[in-house]
Design a protein around this motif. Structure first.
Motif: not given
Length: 176
Positions: A2-4, A10-13, A50-53
């Motif tokens: 679970v990302v909190t 950002e780290k996971q990405l 560009a794919a980042l919201p």
């Protein structure tokens, strides 16, 4: 896992991007791809980001969103091409008070196309209401869909017919 927080996301990405970029470069090296294929690092980074919201005030209910600049880079098309898709209701777009257009992330498939069922419903809704009302309708939980939103119902494999029926009924009610 679970990302909190955004920091963790950002780290996971970054870790996933690093793995994928490494695999791409390794495959390119193995295939003998010339280094100039990757020479425009800025353009590659622009296309990837560009794919980042982006963040907007309506994120809580309708968002997150892509903006026009992000969408043109992702699709590799002109602003006019995006405007044409908005004008023909082939993409869900909403205009902010400042005039900027935003495009809800949830309408797009992983390949960048717009979910065809959402476009069908969007076109029905747009016949009777402004874009923000339609986008809010798509994101509001509804009893007809087991408490899910129309977006959730459709993206989880629900049939489009009950959503179209509910949309038509509300458009008729709005017109009364």
């Amino acid at each position: 896992m679970v990302v909190t927080s955004l920091v963790e996301q950002e780290k996971q990405l970054m870790e996933e991007l690093s793995r994928r970029v490494h695999r791409t470069f390794a495959a390119a090296a193995a295939a003998g791809v010339p280094t100039d294929a990757f020479a425009d690092v800025q353009a590659i980074a622009d296309a990837m980001s560009a794919a980042l919201p982006t963040h907007h005030v309506y994120d809580q209910v309708v968002g997150p969103f892509y903006d026009t600049a992000g969408l043109t880079r992702w699709w590799n098309v002109s602003r006019q091409a995006v405007s044409k898709k908005v004008a023909t209701n082939a993409v869900i777009g909403c205009q902010l008070e400042e005039g900027q257009w935003v495009y809800p992330v949830w309408q797009f498939t992983s390949s960048g196309t717009v979910d065809p069922a959402l476009v069908q419903v969007w076109r029905v809704l747009r016949a009777g209401a402004d874009p923000w009302t339609c986008a809010l309708w798509l994101r509001a939980p509804q009893d007809a869909f087991g408490g899910k939103t129309a977006v959730g119902w459709l993206t989880e494999g629900g049939r489009v017919d009950p959503v179209l029926a509910a949309a038509r009924a509300d458009v008729q009610r709005w017109a009364a």
